[in-house]
Enzyme design. Structure first.
Site, PDB file in Angstrom:
ATOM      1  CB  SER A   1      31.028   5.751  62.497  1.00 39.96           C
ATOM      2  OG  SER A   1      30.612   6.914  62.077  1.00 39.96           O
TER       3      SER A   1
ATOM      4  CG  HIS B   1      34.352   4.150  64.152  1.00 40.16           C
ATOM      5  ND1 HIS B   1      35.161   3.134  64.134  1.00 40.16           N
ATOM      6  CD2 HIS B   1      34.168   4.686  62.843  1.00 40.16           C
ATOM      7  CE1 HIS B   1      35.869   3.450  62.758  1.00 40.16           C
ATOM      8  NE2 HIS B   1      35.225   4.695  62.068  1.00 40.16           N
TER       9      HIS B   1
ATOM     10  CG  ASP C   1      34.634   8.060  61.485  1.00 44.16           C
ATOM     11  OD1 ASP C   1      35.853   7.299  60.923  1.00 44.16           O
ATOM     12  OD2 ASP C   1      33.831   8.070  61.823  1.00 44.16           O
TER      13      ASP C   1
ATOM     14  CG  MET D   1      37.292  12.765  59.053  1.00 44.81           C
ATOM     15  SD  MET D   1      36.766  12.055  57.536  1.00 44.81           S
ATOM     16  CE  MET D   1      34.972  12.809  57.810  1.00 44.81           C
TER      17      MET D   1
ATOM     18  CG  HIS E   1      38.826   5.573  61.415  1.00 46.87           C
ATOM     19  ND1 HIS E   1      38.049   5.349  60.129  1.00 46.87           N
ATOM     20  CD2 HIS E   1      40.206   5.651  60.693  1.00 46.87           C
ATOM     21  CE1 HIS E   1      38.848   5.255  59.739  1.00 46.87           C
ATOM     22  NE2 HIS E   1      40.085   5.436  59.602  1.00 46.87           N
TER      23      HIS E   1
ATOM     24  CG  MET F   1      40.225   8.156  58.064  1.00 40.92           C
ATOM     25  SD  MET F   1      38.580   8.465  57.652  1.00 40.92           S
ATOM     26  CE  MET F   1      37.955   8.626  59.356  1.00 40.92           C
TER      27      MET F   1
ATOM     28  CG  MET G   1      39.578   2.174  55.107  1.00 42.03           C
ATOM     29  SD  MET G   1      38.320   2.908  56.805  1.00 42.03           S
ATOM     30  CE  MET G   1      37.299   3.880  55.709  1.00 42.03           C
TER      31      MET G   1
ATOM     32  N   GLY H   1      30.149   9.447  55.212  1.00 45.16           N
ATOM     33  CA  GLY H   1      29.470   8.267  55.392  1.00 45.16           C
ATOM     34  C   GLY H   1      28.715   8.224  54.668  1.00 45.16           C
TER      35      GLY H   1
ATOM     36  CG  ASP I   1      34.679   2.777  58.799  1.00 39.28           C
ATOM     37  OD1 ASP I   1      33.830   2.563  58.899  1.00 39.28           O
ATOM     38  OD2 ASP I   1      36.260   3.086  59.415  1.00 39.28           O
TER      39      ASP I   1
END
Ligand code: DX5
Ligand code: ZN
Length: 218
Positions: free
Chosen positions: A8, A31, A33, A35, A64, A66, A135, A142, A173
């Site tokens: 990630s 990966h 993320d 957000m 991913h 979020m 999750m 992280g 994850d």
């Protein structure tokens, strides 16, 4: 076991993404993320940054999301060519319609569940997905500790996937280390996101190999 390791970049050096993407080139995918500071209490980057990162990445993108309003934003990541796009079940108004639209754009489709979200209400839609993400920390940051309480859900999801005949990967994850990856793999996960345990290592490619070896021994 055919296991995949996805570092990630939330734990990468934000001033050196291109260098860090090269340093993890032995991984199976990166990966990414996304957000929005609404679905989770943290903010990262959006489509413009992801689009540019793809241009300098040697690896497929595992995005991913979020974010709230996944129905509105997820297709944009598929349209720009991200190989895999994962939305949260809790954020999608119409998860089946969204999964179908991502596949129609040519992306692999993933659906994520927060640690306290049960998998059972979603078992009938497994055939709409290419990946289920469980999750193993509360999403947003992280470096958190793996939540052991998620192991029974990983086990139930793995059994349901095997019983469904659908071809989908089971991703975990959060808090994945050389210790916790063994327990997650034993429970049935086959795709592992690792942020701090990869980027915190001196030799990133050795860290990726070590995780892969641990998961393979299961
Ligand atoms: C957390 C993110 C994770 C995060 C994992 O909300 O979804 O992908 O980067 O980081 P580690 O591996 O450090 O728990
Ligand atoms: Zn993630």
């Amino acid at each position: 076991m055919d296991c995949h390791i996805h570092p990630s970049i939330l734990s990468a050096d934000f001033a050196n993404f291109e260098r860090d993407l090269q340093r993890i080139s032995s991984a199976d995918a990166v990966h990414v993320d996304v957000m929005d500071n609404h679905f989770v209490p943290n903010l990262s980057w959006g489509p413009a940054v992801v689009k540019r990162l793809r241009e300098v990445s040697p690896l497929p993108f595992d995005v991913h999301l979020m974010i709230e309003d996944a129905d509105r934003w997820a297709p944009e990541y598929a349209q720009m060519g991200c190989e895999s796009v994962t939305f949260h079940a809790e954020a999608a108004q119409a998860p089946i319609r969204l999964a179908r639209s991502l596949r129609a754009e040519g992306a692999q489709t993933g659906m994520a569940l927060r640690p306290a979200t049960a998998v059972e209400p979603y078992l009938d839609m497994l055939s709409e997905l290419d990946m289920l993400l469980i999750m193993t920390v509360e999403p947003g940051f992280g470096g958190q500790a793996f939540l052991e309480v998620t192991l029974p859900k990983i086990r139930r999801a793995a059994e349901a996937i095997a019983g469904s005949g659908a071809q989908l990967r089971l991703q975990v994850d959060g808090g994945i280390t050389e210790e916790t990856i063994v327990r997650a793999a034993e429970a049935g996960a086959d795709t592992f996101v690792a942020g701090s345990s990869v980027f915190g290592a001196e030799d990133l490619s050795a860290a990726i190999s070590a995780l892969r070896e641990k998961a393979r021994t299961v």
